[in-house]
Design a protein around this motif. Structure first.
Motif, mmCIF file in Angstrom:
data_model
loop_
_atom_site.group_PDB
_atom_site.id
_atom_site.type_symbol
_atom_site.label_atom_id
_atom_site.label_comp_id
_atom_site.label_asym_id
_atom_site.label_seq_id
_atom_site.Cartn_x
_atom_site.Cartn_y
_atom_site.Cartn_z
ATOM 1 N N MET A 54 -7.793 -4.432 5.879
ATOM 2 C CA MET A 54 -6.984 -5.081 6.917
ATOM 3 C C MET A 54 -5.914 -4.139 7.467
ATOM 4 O O MET A 54 -5.356 -4.377 8.526
ATOM 5 N N GLN A 97 1.829 4.953 2.806
ATOM 6 C CA GLN A 97 1.673 3.642 2.138
ATOM 7 C C GLN A 97 2.247 3.733 0.728
ATOM 8 O O GLN A 97 1.772 4.521 -0.090
ATOM 9 N N LEU A 126 3.607 -3.440 0.127
ATOM 10 C CA LEU A 126 3.609 -3.658 -1.318
ATOM 11 C C LEU A 126 4.915 -3.156 -1.938
ATOM 12 O O LEU A 126 4.996 -3.003 -3.154
ATOM 13 N N GLY A 159 2.318 -13.532 6.759
ATOM 14 C CA GLY A 159 3.492 -13.084 7.516
ATOM 15 C C GLY A 159 3.599 -11.577 7.557
ATOM 16 O O GLY A 159 3.134 -10.885 6.641
HETATM 17 C C1 LIG Z 1 -1.306 -1.843 1.620
HETATM 18 C C2 LIG Z 1 -1.490 -2.974 2.567
HETATM 19 N N1 LIG Z 1 -1.059 -2.870 3.848
HETATM 20 C C3 LIG Z 1 -1.220 -3.878 4.734
HETATM 21 C C4 LIG Z 1 -1.831 -5.051 4.391
HETATM 22 C C5 LIG Z 1 -1.999 -6.143 5.420
HETATM 23 O O1 LIG Z 1 -1.104 -7.194 5.179
HETATM 24 P P1 LIG Z 1 -1.457 -8.686 5.708
HETATM 25 O O2 LIG Z 1 -2.404 -9.286 4.749
HETATM 26 O O3 LIG Z 1 -0.140 -9.398 5.749
HETATM 27 O O4 LIG Z 1 -2.038 -8.530 7.058
HETATM 28 C C6 LIG Z 1 -2.318 -5.190 3.078
HETATM 29 C C7 LIG Z 1 -3.012 -6.377 2.578
HETATM 30 O O5 LIG Z 1 -3.374 -7.338 2.915
HETATM 31 C C8 LIG Z 1 -2.133 -4.140 2.147
HETATM 32 O O6 LIG Z 1 -2.575 -4.249 0.891
#
Ligand SMILES: Cc1ncc(COP(=O)(O)O)c(C=O)c1O
Length: 384
Positions: A54, A97, A126, A159
Protein backbone atom coordinates in the motif's frame (compact mmCIF):
# COMPACT_ATOMS: atom_id res chain seq x y z
CA UNK A 1 -13.41 25.29 14.12
CA UNK A 2 -13.85 22.44 11.68
CA UNK A 3 -12.90 19.24 13.56
CA UNK A 4 -10.58 17.91 10.84
CA UNK A 5 -8.77 21.27 10.74
CA UNK A 6 -8.42 21.15 14.52
CA UNK A 7 -6.94 17.64 14.33
CA UNK A 8 -4.50 18.66 11.58
CA UNK A 9 -3.31 21.67 13.53
CA UNK A 10 -3.03 19.78 16.82
CA UNK A 11 -1.04 17.00 15.14
CA UNK A 12 1.25 19.47 13.32
CA UNK A 13 1.84 21.40 16.54
CA UNK A 14 2.74 18.20 18.38
CA UNK A 15 5.21 17.33 15.60
CA UNK A 16 6.60 20.88 15.56
CA UNK A 17 5.60 21.23 11.89
CA UNK A 18 4.01 24.26 10.23
CA UNK A 19 1.39 22.32 8.25
CA UNK A 20 -0.67 19.16 8.76
CA UNK A 21 -3.10 17.53 6.30
CA UNK A 22 -5.33 14.65 7.35
CA UNK A 23 -6.55 12.00 4.89
CA UNK A 24 -8.69 8.85 4.88
CA UNK A 25 -5.56 6.61 4.97
CA UNK A 26 -1.76 6.87 5.24
CA UNK A 27 -1.31 5.78 1.61
CA UNK A 28 -3.45 8.75 0.53
CA UNK A 29 -1.10 11.01 2.50
CA UNK A 30 1.87 9.65 0.51
CA UNK A 31 -0.03 10.15 -2.73
CA UNK A 32 -0.70 13.79 -1.80
CA UNK A 33 3.02 14.37 -1.12
CA UNK A 34 4.09 12.77 -4.42
CA UNK A 35 1.52 14.78 -6.39
CA UNK A 36 2.45 17.92 -4.47
CA UNK A 37 6.11 17.43 -5.34
CA UNK A 38 5.26 16.92 -9.00
CA UNK A 39 6.44 13.28 -9.15
CA UNK A 40 5.16 11.67 -12.34
CA UNK A 41 5.82 9.34 -15.28
CA UNK A 42 9.50 8.62 -15.85
CA UNK A 43 10.53 9.49 -12.28
CA UNK A 44 11.98 6.97 -9.86
CA UNK A 45 11.22 6.73 -6.15
CA UNK A 46 13.61 4.80 -3.92
CA UNK A 47 12.30 2.90 -0.90
CA UNK A 48 13.26 -0.19 1.11
CA UNK A 49 12.28 -3.55 -0.40
CA UNK A 50 10.66 -4.42 2.92
CA UNK A 51 7.42 -2.53 3.09
CA UNK A 52 3.68 -2.71 2.61
CA UNK A 53 2.41 -2.78 -0.98
CA UNK A 54 0.00 0.00 0.00
CA UNK A 55 3.09 2.18 0.33
CA UNK A 56 4.17 1.33 -3.22
CA UNK A 57 0.78 1.87 -4.85
CA UNK A 58 0.86 5.70 -4.68
CA UNK A 59 4.20 5.65 -6.52
CA UNK A 60 2.63 3.61 -9.31
CA UNK A 61 -0.56 5.71 -9.22
CA UNK A 62 1.40 8.87 -10.11
CA UNK A 63 3.11 6.96 -12.93
CA UNK A 64 6.58 6.73 -11.32
CA UNK A 65 8.73 3.62 -10.85
CA UNK A 66 9.62 2.21 -7.42
CA UNK A 67 13.28 1.24 -6.93
CA UNK A 68 14.00 -1.07 -4.01
CA UNK A 69 16.98 -0.99 -1.67
CA UNK A 70 17.73 -3.99 0.53
CA UNK A 71 17.57 -3.63 4.30
CA UNK A 72 20.09 -3.72 7.07
CA UNK A 73 19.27 -6.92 9.04
CA UNK A 74 19.55 -5.41 12.54
CA UNK A 75 17.23 -2.43 12.01
CA UNK A 76 15.09 -3.56 9.03
CA UNK A 77 15.71 -0.11 7.57
CA UNK A 78 17.20 0.75 4.19
CA UNK A 79 20.88 -0.26 4.00
CA UNK A 80 22.39 3.14 3.33
CA UNK A 81 25.61 1.69 1.91
CA UNK A 82 23.51 0.39 -1.02
CA UNK A 83 21.66 3.64 -1.60
CA UNK A 84 24.01 5.67 -3.82
CA UNK A 85 24.25 2.88 -6.43
CA UNK A 86 20.46 2.97 -6.88
CA UNK A 87 20.41 6.64 -7.84
CA UNK A 88 20.00 7.45 -11.52
CA UNK A 89 19.26 10.69 -13.37
CA UNK A 90 15.55 9.74 -13.01
CA UNK A 91 15.61 9.52 -9.20
CA UNK A 92 13.32 12.12 -7.72
CA UNK A 93 12.54 10.93 -4.19
CA UNK A 94 14.03 8.77 -1.44
CA UNK A 95 11.52 7.47 1.10
CA UNK A 96 13.13 6.98 4.50
CA UNK A 97 10.84 4.38 6.09
CA UNK A 98 11.43 4.06 9.84
CA UNK A 99 10.57 0.37 10.04
CA UNK A 100 8.83 -0.86 13.21
CA UNK A 101 9.86 2.45 14.79
CA UNK A 102 13.65 2.20 14.40
CA UNK A 103 14.83 5.56 13.08
CA UNK A 104 16.74 5.44 9.79
CA UNK A 105 20.29 6.71 9.56
CA UNK A 106 19.10 10.14 8.56
CA UNK A 107 22.52 11.85 8.36
CA UNK A 108 23.74 9.32 5.81
CA UNK A 109 20.48 9.36 3.80
CA UNK A 110 20.36 13.16 3.71
CA UNK A 111 24.01 13.28 2.61
CA UNK A 112 23.48 10.89 -0.31
CA UNK A 113 20.33 12.80 -1.27
CA UNK A 114 22.07 16.18 -1.12
CA UNK A 115 25.03 14.88 -3.16
CA UNK A 116 22.61 13.87 -5.92
CA UNK A 117 20.00 16.62 -5.63
CA UNK A 118 17.24 14.20 -4.57
CA UNK A 119 14.36 15.01 -2.18
CA UNK A 120 13.90 12.96 1.00
CA UNK A 121 10.50 12.27 2.52
CA UNK A 122 9.88 10.18 5.63
CA UNK A 123 7.49 7.28 6.13
CA UNK A 124 6.62 7.57 9.82
CA UNK A 125 3.62 5.23 9.62
CA UNK A 126 5.29 2.85 12.08
CA UNK A 127 7.35 5.39 14.00
CA UNK A 128 5.43 8.05 15.85
CA UNK A 129 7.62 9.71 18.47
CA UNK A 130 10.91 7.97 17.59
CA UNK A 131 13.98 10.18 17.72
CA UNK A 132 17.19 10.27 15.74
CA UNK A 133 20.02 12.18 17.43
CA UNK A 134 17.51 13.76 19.79
CA UNK A 135 15.19 14.98 17.05
CA UNK A 136 11.79 13.53 16.22
CA UNK A 137 11.57 11.49 13.01
CA UNK A 138 9.33 13.22 10.53
CA UNK A 139 11.26 16.48 10.91
CA UNK A 140 14.21 15.63 8.65
CA UNK A 141 12.74 15.34 5.18
CA UNK A 142 10.78 17.76 3.03
CA UNK A 143 7.59 16.09 4.26
CA UNK A 144 6.54 13.13 6.38
CA UNK A 145 3.48 10.91 6.40
CA UNK A 146 1.80 8.96 9.17
CA UNK A 147 -0.87 6.28 9.49
CA UNK A 148 -3.43 5.70 12.22
CA UNK A 149 -4.83 2.44 10.80
CA UNK A 150 -5.69 -0.36 13.28
CA UNK A 151 -2.14 -1.61 13.86
CA UNK A 152 -0.37 1.70 13.95
CA UNK A 153 1.07 3.74 16.88
CA UNK A 154 -2.42 4.98 17.64
CA UNK A 155 -5.63 4.13 15.86
CA UNK A 156 -8.48 6.10 14.34
CA UNK A 157 -9.58 2.91 12.52
CA UNK A 158 -8.16 4.19 9.25
CA UNK A 159 -6.33 7.47 8.85
CA UNK A 160 -3.32 9.30 7.45
CA UNK A 161 -1.52 12.59 7.95
CA UNK A 162 1.07 14.67 6.12
CA UNK A 163 3.31 17.15 7.89
CA UNK A 164 5.63 19.61 6.20
CA UNK A 165 7.39 22.90 6.85
CA UNK A 166 7.63 23.66 3.16
CA UNK A 167 5.14 26.41 2.22
CA UNK A 168 5.16 25.60 -1.52
CA UNK A 169 4.39 21.95 -0.92
CA UNK A 170 1.70 22.86 1.60
CA UNK A 171 0.07 25.19 -0.92
CA UNK A 172 0.12 22.52 -3.62
CA UNK A 173 -1.42 19.91 -1.34
CA UNK A 174 -4.09 22.41 -0.29
CA UNK A 175 -4.81 23.10 -3.95
CA UNK A 176 -4.99 19.37 -4.81
CA UNK A 177 -7.43 18.85 -1.99
CA UNK A 178 -9.62 21.70 -3.15
CA UNK A 179 -9.74 20.47 -6.73
CA UNK A 180 -9.61 16.68 -6.58
CA UNK A 181 -10.38 15.24 -3.16
CA UNK A 182 -13.57 13.25 -2.57
CA UNK A 183 -15.44 12.91 0.72
CA UNK A 184 -15.97 9.54 2.41
CA UNK A 185 -19.48 8.18 1.94
CA UNK A 186 -21.87 8.40 4.90
CA UNK A 187 -22.12 4.59 5.00
CA UNK A 188 -18.32 4.21 5.22
CA UNK A 189 -18.09 6.71 8.05
CA UNK A 190 -20.98 5.07 9.89
CA UNK A 191 -19.34 1.63 9.58
CA UNK A 192 -15.95 2.98 10.67
CA UNK A 193 -17.51 4.54 13.76
CA UNK A 194 -19.20 1.25 14.64
CA UNK A 195 -15.92 -0.63 14.11
CA UNK A 196 -14.07 1.77 16.41
CA UNK A 197 -16.67 1.17 19.11
CA UNK A 198 -16.32 -2.60 18.77
CA UNK A 199 -12.53 -2.28 18.79
CA UNK A 200 -12.53 -0.27 22.00
CA UNK A 201 -14.74 -2.71 23.83
CA UNK A 202 -13.81 -6.16 22.46
CA UNK A 203 -10.28 -6.32 21.08
CA UNK A 204 -7.61 -7.43 23.53
CA UNK A 205 -4.39 -9.39 22.96
CA UNK A 206 -6.14 -12.72 23.65
CA UNK A 207 -8.96 -12.00 21.19
CA UNK A 208 -6.90 -10.34 18.44
CA UNK A 209 -6.22 -13.37 16.24
CA UNK A 210 -9.85 -14.44 16.26
CA UNK A 211 -11.07 -10.89 15.69
CA UNK A 212 -8.70 -10.45 12.73
CA UNK A 213 -10.01 -13.62 11.04
CA UNK A 214 -13.59 -12.49 11.56
CA UNK A 215 -12.74 -8.97 10.35
CA UNK A 216 -11.19 -10.30 7.12
CA UNK A 217 -14.28 -12.41 6.53
CA UNK A 218 -16.55 -9.39 7.03
CA UNK A 219 -14.32 -7.27 4.76
CA UNK A 220 -14.66 -9.84 1.96
CA UNK A 221 -18.44 -9.71 2.41
CA UNK A 222 -18.36 -5.89 2.26
CA UNK A 223 -19.84 -5.65 5.75
CA UNK A 224 -17.04 -3.55 7.27
CA UNK A 225 -14.64 -0.89 5.98
CA UNK A 226 -11.45 -2.89 5.40
CA UNK A 227 -7.96 -1.40 5.38
CA UNK A 228 -7.50 -2.47 1.75
CA UNK A 229 -9.90 -3.55 -0.95
CA UNK A 230 -8.97 -6.31 -3.40
CA UNK A 231 -8.47 -3.75 -6.18
CA UNK A 232 -5.60 -2.29 -4.14
CA UNK A 233 -3.47 -5.34 -4.86
CA UNK A 234 -2.85 -4.09 -8.38
CA UNK A 235 -1.14 -0.85 -9.29
CA UNK A 236 -4.23 0.93 -10.69
CA UNK A 237 -5.73 3.82 -8.80
CA UNK A 238 -9.29 3.21 -7.55
CA UNK A 239 -11.82 5.93 -8.45
CA UNK A 240 -12.38 7.15 -4.92
CA UNK A 241 -8.78 6.80 -3.70
CA UNK A 242 -7.97 10.46 -2.97
CA UNK A 243 -10.26 10.69 0.01
CA UNK A 244 -10.57 13.16 2.87
CA UNK A 245 -10.46 12.33 6.57
CA UNK A 246 -13.85 12.22 8.27
CA UNK A 247 -14.97 13.97 11.44
CA UNK A 248 -15.10 10.55 13.17
CA UNK A 249 -11.40 10.01 12.49
CA UNK A 250 -10.54 13.56 13.55
CA UNK A 251 -12.43 13.21 16.84
CA UNK A 252 -10.76 9.89 17.55
CA UNK A 253 -7.35 11.32 16.56
CA UNK A 254 -7.74 14.29 18.91
CA UNK A 255 -8.63 11.94 21.74
CA UNK A 256 -5.60 9.78 20.99
CA UNK A 257 -3.29 12.78 20.78
CA UNK A 258 -4.45 14.02 24.17
CA UNK A 259 -2.97 10.85 25.68
CA UNK A 260 -0.09 10.32 23.28
CA UNK A 261 2.74 10.75 25.82
CA UNK A 262 1.29 7.91 27.92
CA UNK A 263 1.03 5.70 24.83
CA UNK A 264 4.65 6.36 23.82
CA UNK A 265 5.95 5.89 27.38
CA UNK A 266 4.08 2.56 27.59
CA UNK A 267 5.66 1.38 24.32
CA UNK A 268 9.13 2.28 25.56
CA UNK A 269 8.55 0.47 28.87
CA UNK A 270 7.19 -2.69 27.25
CA UNK A 271 10.02 -2.75 24.67
CA UNK A 272 12.53 -2.50 27.53
CA UNK A 273 10.73 -5.38 29.26
CA UNK A 274 10.94 -7.54 26.10
CA UNK A 275 14.65 -6.66 25.88
CA UNK A 276 15.22 -7.77 29.46
CA UNK A 277 13.13 -10.96 29.36
CA UNK A 278 14.55 -12.10 26.02
CA UNK A 279 18.12 -11.38 27.14
CA UNK A 280 17.55 -13.44 30.29
CA UNK A 281 16.65 -16.36 28.01
CA UNK A 282 19.71 -15.93 25.85
CA UNK A 283 17.86 -14.40 22.90
CA UNK A 284 19.62 -11.62 20.99
CA UNK A 285 18.20 -8.13 21.32
CA UNK A 286 19.20 -5.03 19.48
CA UNK A 287 20.97 -2.59 21.78
CA UNK A 288 21.07 1.00 20.62
CA UNK A 289 22.91 4.12 21.61
CA UNK A 290 20.06 6.42 22.78
CA UNK A 291 22.11 9.44 21.71
CA UNK A 292 21.73 8.23 18.12
CA UNK A 293 18.57 6.12 17.94
CA UNK A 294 15.76 6.45 20.45
CA UNK A 295 12.96 4.33 18.97
CA UNK A 296 9.32 4.15 19.94
CA UNK A 297 8.43 0.79 18.47
CA UNK A 298 5.05 0.02 16.97
CA UNK A 299 5.65 -3.74 17.40
CA UNK A 300 8.65 -5.68 18.73
CA UNK A 301 10.25 -7.81 15.97
CA UNK A 302 11.98 -11.12 16.66
CA UNK A 303 13.41 -13.65 14.23
CA UNK A 304 12.45 -17.32 14.49
CA UNK A 305 13.01 -20.37 12.32
CA UNK A 306 9.42 -21.65 12.16
CA UNK A 307 7.29 -18.60 11.51
CA UNK A 308 4.27 -20.40 10.05
CA UNK A 309 4.01 -22.88 12.91
CA UNK A 310 4.40 -20.10 15.49
CA UNK A 311 1.64 -18.05 13.87
CA UNK A 312 -0.83 -20.89 13.77
CA UNK A 313 -0.06 -22.02 17.35
CA UNK A 314 -0.30 -18.42 18.55
CA UNK A 315 -3.77 -18.07 17.05
CA UNK A 316 -4.89 -21.23 18.86
CA UNK A 317 -3.29 -20.18 22.15
CA UNK A 318 -4.73 -16.65 22.04
CA UNK A 319 -1.29 -15.05 21.80
CA UNK A 320 -1.10 -11.91 19.69
CA UNK A 321 1.65 -12.42 17.13
CA UNK A 322 1.98 -10.18 14.09
CA UNK A 323 3.43 -11.37 10.79
CA UNK A 324 4.34 -8.26 8.88
CA UNK A 325 6.12 -8.03 6.69
CA UNK A 326 5.33 -11.40 5.06
CA UNK A 327 7.13 -10.61 1.82
CA UNK A 328 9.15 -7.66 0.45
CA UNK A 329 5.89 -5.95 -0.55
CA UNK A 330 3.52 -7.19 2.17
CA UNK A 331 1.23 -9.12 2.12
CA UNK A 332 2.12 -12.48 0.63
CA UNK A 333 -0.69 -12.34 -1.98
CA UNK A 334 0.90 -9.35 -3.72
CA UNK A 335 1.90 -10.17 -7.29
CA UNK A 336 5.41 -8.68 -7.27
CA UNK A 337 6.13 -8.32 -11.01
CA UNK A 338 3.72 -5.39 -11.68
CA UNK A 339 5.54 -3.54 -8.90
CA UNK A 340 8.97 -4.06 -10.47
CA UNK A 341 10.19 -6.41 -7.74
CA UNK A 342 12.10 -9.50 -8.88
CA UNK A 343 12.75 -12.30 -6.40
CA UNK A 344 16.31 -12.12 -5.11
CA UNK A 345 16.93 -8.38 -5.48
CA UNK A 346 16.66 -7.74 -1.73
CA UNK A 347 17.93 -10.94 -0.08
CA UNK A 348 17.99 -9.55 3.47
CA UNK A 349 14.41 -8.34 3.12
CA UNK A 350 13.33 -11.76 1.83
CA UNK A 351 15.10 -13.48 4.73
CA UNK A 352 13.47 -11.11 7.24
CA UNK A 353 10.06 -11.82 5.66
CA UNK A 354 10.58 -15.55 6.27
CA UNK A 355 11.80 -15.10 9.86
CA UNK A 356 10.26 -12.08 11.55
CA UNK A 357 7.21 -12.17 13.75
CA UNK A 358 6.32 -9.18 15.85
CA UNK A 359 5.09 -8.90 19.41
CA UNK A 360 2.53 -6.44 20.77
CA UNK A 361 3.50 -3.15 22.41
CA UNK A 362 0.22 -1.25 22.21
CA UNK A 363 -1.42 0.21 25.31
CA UNK A 364 -3.65 -2.86 25.79
CA UNK A 365 -0.63 -5.15 26.02
CA UNK A 366 0.59 -4.78 29.60
CA UNK A 367 3.35 -6.50 31.54
CA UNK A 368 1.37 -9.73 31.91
CA UNK A 369 0.82 -9.96 28.14
CA UNK A 370 4.50 -9.28 27.48
CA UNK A 371 5.57 -12.06 29.86
CA UNK A 372 3.07 -14.49 28.36
CA UNK A 373 4.19 -13.60 24.83
CA UNK A 374 7.86 -14.14 25.74
CA UNK A 375 7.01 -17.50 27.33
CA UNK A 376 5.27 -18.47 24.10
CA UNK A 377 7.81 -17.25 21.57
CA UNK A 378 10.90 -18.60 23.35
CA UNK A 379 9.53 -22.14 22.88
CA UNK A 380 10.58 -21.66 19.25
CA UNK A 381 14.09 -21.44 17.88
CA UNK A 382 15.61 -18.04 17.38
CA UNK A 383 16.94 -17.40 13.87
CA UNK A 384 20.32 -15.67 13.90
C1 LIG B 1 5.44 1.22 6.30
C2 LIG B 1 4.06 1.57 5.88
N1 LIG B 1 3.82 2.73 5.23
C3 LIG B 1 2.57 3.08 4.83
C4 LIG B 1 1.49 2.27 5.05
C5 LIG B 1 0.13 2.69 4.58
O1 LIG B 1 -0.67 3.10 5.65
P1 LIG B 1 -2.29 3.02 5.54
O2 LIG B 1 -2.68 1.62 5.79
O3 LIG B 1 -2.80 3.97 6.58
O4 LIG B 1 -2.63 3.47 4.17
C6 LIG B 1 1.70 1.04 5.70
C7 LIG B 1 0.65 0.07 5.99
O5 LIG B 1 -0.41 -0.09 5.83
C8 LIG B 1 3.00 0.69 6.14
O6 LIG B 1 3.23 -0.47 6.77
Amino acid sequence: MNRVRDYEQTFARWMGASHGFAFWKGRVALYAILRGLGVGPGDEVILPGYTCVMDVNPIKYVGADPVYVDIEPATFNMNVSLLAEKITPRTKIIIAQHTYGYPCEMDAILKVAADHGVTVIEDCCLALGSKYKGRMVGTFGKAAYFSSQWNKPYTTGLGGMVTTDNPNLAERIEDLRRRHMCRPRAKEVFMLRAQLMVYRSLIYPRTTALAQQFFRYLTRKGLVVGSSSTCEFQPHIPDDFFKAASGVQARSGLRQLSRIEGNLAHRRRMAALYDRLLTERGWPTRGHDPQVADPVMVRYPVRITEKDRALSEAAQAGVELGSWFECPLHPIETPLAPYGYQQGICPEAEKASREVVNLPLHPRAGEKTVRRTVDFITKFTVAR
